[in-house]
Design a protein around this motif. Structure first.
Motif, PDB file in Angstrom:
ATOM      1  N   TRP A  47      15.276  17.229  10.801  1.00  0.00           N
ATOM      2  CA  TRP A  47      15.094  16.111  11.726  1.00  0.00           C
ATOM      3  C   TRP A  47      13.999  16.501  12.705  1.00  0.00           C
ATOM      4  CZ3 TRP A  47      15.301  16.488  16.995  1.00  0.00           C
ATOM      5  CH2 TRP A  47      15.186  15.297  17.724  1.00  0.00           C
ATOM      6  N   TRP A  50      10.403  11.743  17.708  1.00  0.00           N
ATOM      7  CA  TRP A  50       9.269  10.825  17.527  1.00  0.00           C
ATOM      8  C   TRP A  50       7.925  11.544  17.593  1.00  0.00           C
ATOM      9  CZ3 TRP A  50       5.669   9.046  21.374  1.00  0.00           C
ATOM     10  CH2 TRP A  50       4.948   7.893  21.021  1.00  0.00           C
ATOM     11  N   ARG A  61      24.316  14.135   7.683  1.00  0.00           N
ATOM     12  CA  ARG A  61      23.968  12.912   8.385  1.00  0.00           C
ATOM     13  C   ARG A  61      25.020  11.865   8.042  1.00  0.00           C
ATOM     14  NH1 ARG A  61      18.733  15.307   7.861  1.00  0.00           N
ATOM     15  NH2 ARG A  61      17.109  14.264   9.091  1.00  0.00           N
ATOM     16  N   ARG A 104      23.020   2.751  13.299  1.00  0.00           N
ATOM     17  CA  ARG A 104      22.139   1.623  12.940  1.00  0.00           C
ATOM     18  C   ARG A 104      22.922   0.469  12.361  1.00  0.00           C
ATOM     19  NH1 ARG A 104      21.390   1.862   7.427  1.00  0.00           N
ATOM     20  NH2 ARG A 104      21.564   3.955   6.500  1.00  0.00           N
ATOM     21  N   LYS A 126      17.728  -2.000  18.095  1.00  0.00           N
ATOM     22  CA  LYS A 126      16.490  -1.609  18.771  1.00  0.00           C
ATOM     23  C   LYS A 126      16.183  -2.626  19.864  1.00  0.00           C
ATOM     24  CE  LYS A 126      14.151   1.190  15.409  1.00  0.00           C
ATOM     25  NZ  LYS A 126      13.146   1.215  14.376  1.00  0.00           N
ATOM     26  N   ASN A 330       1.065   3.264  19.294  1.00  0.00           N
ATOM     27  CA  ASN A 330       0.923   3.866  17.971  1.00  0.00           C
ATOM     28  C   ASN A 330       0.295   5.250  18.016  1.00  0.00           C
ATOM     29  OD1 ASN A 330       2.022   1.638  16.569  1.00  0.00           O
ATOM     30  ND2 ASN A 330       0.109   0.526  16.924  1.00  0.00           N
ATOM     31  N   ARG A 332       1.026   8.829  19.217  1.00  0.00           N
ATOM     32  CA  ARG A 332       2.196   9.565  19.709  1.00  0.00           C
ATOM     33  C   ARG A 332       1.813  10.584  20.783  1.00  0.00           C
ATOM     34  NH1 ARG A 332       4.787  12.160  14.814  1.00  0.00           N
ATOM     35  NH2 ARG A 332       2.920  11.684  13.606  1.00  0.00           N
TER      36      ARG A 332
ATOM     37  N   LYS B  38      18.883  -3.941   3.475  1.00  0.00           N
ATOM     38  CA  LYS B  38      19.439  -3.726   4.816  1.00  0.00           C
ATOM     39  C   LYS B  38      18.801  -2.496   5.451  1.00  0.00           C
ATOM     40  CE  LYS B  38      23.914  -2.994   7.112  1.00  0.00           C
ATOM     41  NZ  LYS B  38      25.348  -2.679   6.881  1.00  0.00           N
ATOM     42  N   LEU B  39      18.694  -1.418   4.680  1.00  0.00           N
ATOM     43  CA  LEU B  39      18.095  -0.184   5.197  1.00  0.00           C
ATOM     44  C   LEU B  39      16.648  -0.423   5.597  1.00  0.00           C
ATOM     45  CD1 LEU B  39      18.380   2.853   5.702  1.00  0.00           C
ATOM     46  CD2 LEU B  39      17.716   3.235   3.328  1.00  0.00           C
ATOM     47  N   GLN B  42      16.338  -2.321   8.812  1.00  0.00           N
ATOM     48  CA  GLN B  42      16.719  -1.541   9.996  1.00  0.00           C
ATOM     49  C   GLN B  42      15.703  -0.464  10.340  1.00  0.00           C
ATOM     50  OE1 GLN B  42      20.496  -0.169   8.536  1.00  0.00           O
ATOM     51  NE2 GLN B  42      21.667  -1.698   9.657  1.00  0.00           N
ATOM     52  N   THR B  43      14.803  -0.127   9.418  1.00  0.00           N
ATOM     53  CA  THR B  43      13.931   1.031   9.628  1.00  0.00           C
ATOM     54  C   THR B  43      12.457   0.696   9.400  1.00  0.00           C
ATOM     55  OG1 THR B  43      14.338   1.757   7.350  1.00  0.00           O
ATOM     56  CG2 THR B  43      15.790   2.652   9.040  1.00  0.00           C
ATOM     57  N   ALA B  46       9.911  -2.387  10.672  1.00  0.00           N
ATOM     58  CA  ALA B  46       9.364  -2.523  12.033  1.00  0.00           C
ATOM     59  C   ALA B  46       7.840  -2.350  12.041  1.00  0.00           C
ATOM     60  CB  ALA B  46      10.020  -1.516  12.959  1.00  0.00           C
ATOM     61  N   SER B  53       0.077  -3.999  12.357  1.00  0.00           N
ATOM     62  CA  SER B  53       0.736  -2.853  12.978  1.00  0.00           C
ATOM     63  C   SER B  53      -0.052  -1.572  12.733  1.00  0.00           C
ATOM     64  CB  SER B  53       2.153  -2.686  12.422  1.00  0.00           C
ATOM     65  OG  SER B  53       2.090  -2.353  11.034  1.00  0.00           O
ATOM     66  N   GLY B  85       0.452   7.404  13.255  1.00  0.00           N
ATOM     67  CA  GLY B  85       1.359   6.674  14.134  1.00  0.00           C
ATOM     68  C   GLY B  85       2.791   6.632  13.657  1.00  0.00           C
ATOM     69  N   MET B  86       3.030   6.996  12.420  1.00  0.00           N
ATOM     70  CA  MET B  86       4.390   6.959  11.876  1.00  0.00           C
ATOM     71  C   MET B  86       5.143   8.200  12.328  1.00  0.00           C
ATOM     72  SD  MET B  86       5.772   6.505   7.989  1.00  0.00           S
ATOM     73  CE  MET B  86       5.081   8.026   7.337  1.00  0.00           C
ATOM     74  N   PRO B  87       6.277   8.027  12.998  1.00  0.00           N
ATOM     75  CA  PRO B  87       7.026   9.194  13.459  1.00  0.00           C
ATOM     76  C   PRO B  87       7.724   9.876  12.288  1.00  0.00           C
ATOM     77  CG  PRO B  87       8.230   7.192  13.975  1.00  0.00           C
ATOM     78  CD  PRO B  87       6.925   6.764  13.396  1.00  0.00           C
ATOM     79  N   PRO B  88       8.113  11.127  12.467  1.00  0.00           N
ATOM     80  CA  PRO B  88       8.884  11.806  11.425  1.00  0.00           C
ATOM     81  C   PRO B  88      10.107  10.985  11.028  1.00  0.00           C
ATOM     82  CG  PRO B  88       8.262  13.352  13.137  1.00  0.00           C
ATOM     83  CD  PRO B  88       7.878  11.994  13.626  1.00  0.00           C
ATOM     84  N   LEU B  89      10.371  10.968   9.768  1.00  0.00           N
ATOM     85  CA  LEU B  89      11.498  10.247   9.176  1.00  0.00           C
ATOM     86  C   LEU B  89      11.331   8.726   9.266  1.00  0.00           C
ATOM     87  CD1 LEU B  89      14.365  12.504  10.555  1.00  0.00           C
ATOM     88  CD2 LEU B  89      13.361  12.591   8.294  1.00  0.00           C
ATOM     89  N   ALA B  91      11.559   6.444  11.404  1.00  0.00           N
ATOM     90  CA  ALA B  91      12.611   5.680  12.100  1.00  0.00           C
ATOM     91  C   ALA B  91      13.921   5.639  11.323  1.00  0.00           C
ATOM     92  CB  ALA B  91      12.163   4.270  12.442  1.00  0.00           C
ATOM     93  N   SER B  93      16.671   8.167  10.759  1.00  0.00           N
ATOM     94  CA  SER B  93      17.150   9.519  11.010  1.00  0.00           C
ATOM     95  C   SER B  93      18.212   9.967  10.033  1.00  0.00           C
ATOM     96  CB  SER B  93      17.714   9.608  12.435  1.00  0.00           C
ATOM     97  OG  SER B  93      16.730   9.263  13.372  1.00  0.00           O
TER      98      SER B  93
END
Lengths: 466, 112
Positions: A47, A50, A61, A104, A126, A330, A332, B38-39, B42-43, B46, B53, B85-89, B91, B93
């Motif tokens: 993990w 951001w 998890r 979530r 969110k 966008n 980070r 659904k997944l 939720q992730t 976005a 984007s 710009g894409m965070p780890p994982l 979004a 987790s």
């Protein structure tokens, strides 16, 4: 070729070469662990938060799909668990070698009451997904932070806030919440029921259990008019108090090396919609980075001041509040933010700007200045303040932030600053106990709800002394 | 005159033939599998479901083609560690390897 031109050319080449040699600490940045196969034969995926600065290798998890599943999960849990939202925190709130718990599946507007203008919302929702459904039922959040990618629980649990002298942080609008305790009990908490847990739990770092839903006090939908302009630093400091008193929302940016400040004011309006212009903040940040890479500080200062003085400000915009408050981010970064008594804000800000300009020419990300109304949640960074001021400093996510933050953080200590729970700081438990009058009361509630420390990780154990 | 008529007829046939061809189907914006849908909602949606984007949009094969060409390992590495710009994982987790592979497959227009 004249000698002067030759030297200028060599200087330009040297600047180019220097920019190429300086990695601004990228080589010092922590690396995330690689996936490994655990003793149970399952591949353990790292993990990271951001920004990528924080990481861990959780054993498991979980993303329960119902309240019953979550209750069973808590009752049957062996080991420790940390709730994870959008992973937007920069502190060590989440890293665990236990289980990461995602909520979530606890999302959406669950119910609403038109008469009281309240709505119950899933904790895993969110912030970006709240505005539209609330609007559909005739409600709106009174305030929102600049970034809207956090989950509701993550934002509330860390004291996340917008800006506006008459408005508290997001948690100040919480009327109640539903908590699943580490023992698997389900508690409804409000000022009238389980009041102590309510006061402790509104900002509770995910340490009391898993909050699955919140009931929020909202307002009727409203439009905001946005004005953006720049002023000299002298004018900024001379007029800030009047601006903060005048505007519903006031967000200000001081640019490293520049002698001007950018001001963004939002005020309620009945004017027709005038949709937002394309967001150019990311382009501006890139421009600042290029300037940092290629120009010495004096040249940057000159060009920035010229640009800010002569740049045409964007046209006034009018939009529904939930579309106006947040801005896409966008690019980070890592961040440190402290909250101060209001009277300490401007003197401390001058010191921060001086440190940035004189000691850290590598910094190009802005210093952000905001105001927030105080509240009474026990671990609120705005606890017992009439009004607080906040100063946030940022460093590009690929560049090592801790040297910069180490030079800024001491400036907040003599005024009793309280860090944002999700943003970098080095305060220990003893110092936090001094800064938060209800610290001991919070620890008592935590121990009562979680005697076995299921919700803890090394960071929380350290600051709680558990 | 005859040549001009033949040319006009050929042109007409060409136009009619073009009209007869249906426009390429717009790629699906939602996974067929309800759990994956659904997944995704939720992730990844976005960013990968929001025009402008900066992220390659779900189902846009042209945008994804150069990325797919880099191979599964690279795409999985980007998803796990973040990329620009894409965070780890991305979004998600709690997503597993299988989840990421299914999401990437759907978004790149290869199915799902």
């Amino acid at each position: 070729m004249k000698r002067r031109d030759f030297i200028a050319g060599i200087g330009a080449l040297a600047g180019t070469a220097l920019a190429g040699c300086n990695d601004y600490g990228e080589s010092r940045m922590p690396k995330a662990p690689e996936p490994v196969v655990g003793p149970d034969g399952k591949r353990r995926i790292p993990w990271q938060n951001w920004s990528g600065f924080r990481s861990c290798l959780p054993a498991d998890r979980a993303a329960p799909e119902s309240l019953d599943e979550l209750v069973a999960f808590m009752k049957n849990l062996k080991g420790t668990v940390r709730p994870v939202g959008s992973s937007h925190s920069f502190t060590e709130l989440i890293p665990t070698d236990g289980t990461l718990l995602s909520l979530r599946n606890f999302s959406g507007v669950i119910s609403h009451d038109a008469a009281s203008l309240t709505a119950t919302i899933g904790a895993g929702t969110k912030l970006a997904d709240i505005g539209e459904p609330l609007n559909a039922v005739g409600q709106a959040l009174p305030n929102m932070p600049d970034i809207d990618q956090q989950t509701l629980a993550g934002a509330l649990s860390t004291g996340t806030h917008g800006t506006g002298q008459s408005m508290g942080a997001l948690h100040s609008f919480v009327k109640g919440f539903k908590l699943v305790t580490p023992r698997g009990d389900v508690l409804e908490c409000s000022a009238q029921k389980n009041a102590e847990i309510f006061d402790a739990g509104r900002v509770s770092l995910g340490a009391l259990g898993a909050i699955v839903e919140y009931t929020l006090q909202n307002v009727p939908p409203f439009k905001l008019k946005k004005r953006t302009w720049t002023v000299t630093l002298d004018e900024f400091f001379a007029t800030y108090d009047a601006l903060a008193a005048k505007h519903y929302s006031l967000d200000c940016y001081l640019i490293p090396q520049a002698q001007r400040a950018a001001i963004i004011a939002l005020d309620p309006t009945d004017e027709p919609l005038h949709p937002r212009a394309p967001n150019r903040d990311d382009d501006l940040v890139q421009m600042l980075r290029i300037g940092r890479n290629w120009l010495w500080p004096g040249a940057r200062r000159f060009l920035l001041d010229e640009f800010m003085d002569h740049d045409t400000p964007p046209p006034e915009e009018v939009e529904w509040s939930w579309k106006m408050f947040p801005t896409p981010r966008n690019i980070r970064f890592n961040e440190m933010e402290y909250h101060l008594p209001r009277e300490a804000l401007l003197p401390t800000l001058k010191q921060v700007k001086d440190v940035v300009d004189t000691k850290h020419p590598e910094i190009f990300f802005v210093i952000e200045v905001r105001v927030v109304k105080g509240d009474q949640a026990w671990l609120s960074p705005f606890y017992d303040h009439a009004t607080s001021g906040s100063i946030a400093v940022h460093q590009y996510y690929k560049e090592y932030p801790l040297d910069y933050f180490a030079d800024v953080e001491p400036l907040y200590q003599s005024v009793g600053g309280r860090p944002h729970w999700g943003k970098m700081n080095t305060l220990d438990g003893a110092t936090l106990a001094q800064r938060y009058p209800r610290w001991k009361d919070f620890l008592d509630v935590r121990r009562h709800l979680d005697p076995d420390g299921k919700m803890l990780n090394p960071y929380l154990r350290k600051i709680f002394g558990a | 005159m005859i040549a001009r008529r033949r040319f006009a007829l050929c042109l007409a046939f060409a136009v009619l033939a073009a009209c007869g061809k249906s426009a390429p189907q717009a790629p699906a914006a939602v996974p067929a599998d309800p759990k994956l849908a659904k997944l995704y909602a939720q992730t990844c949606k976005a960013c990968h479901g929001v025009p402008n984007s900066g992220a390659p949009q779900a189902g846009d094969r042209d945008a994804w083609q150069p990325r797919v060409a880099q191979g599964r390992e690279v795409l999985m590495d980007h998803a796990l560690k973040g990329y620009k710009g894409m965070p780890p994982l991305g979004a998600c987790s709690d997503c597993s390897d299988k989840d990421f592979e299914a999401l990437i497959k759907f978004m790149s227009g290869q199915g799902g």
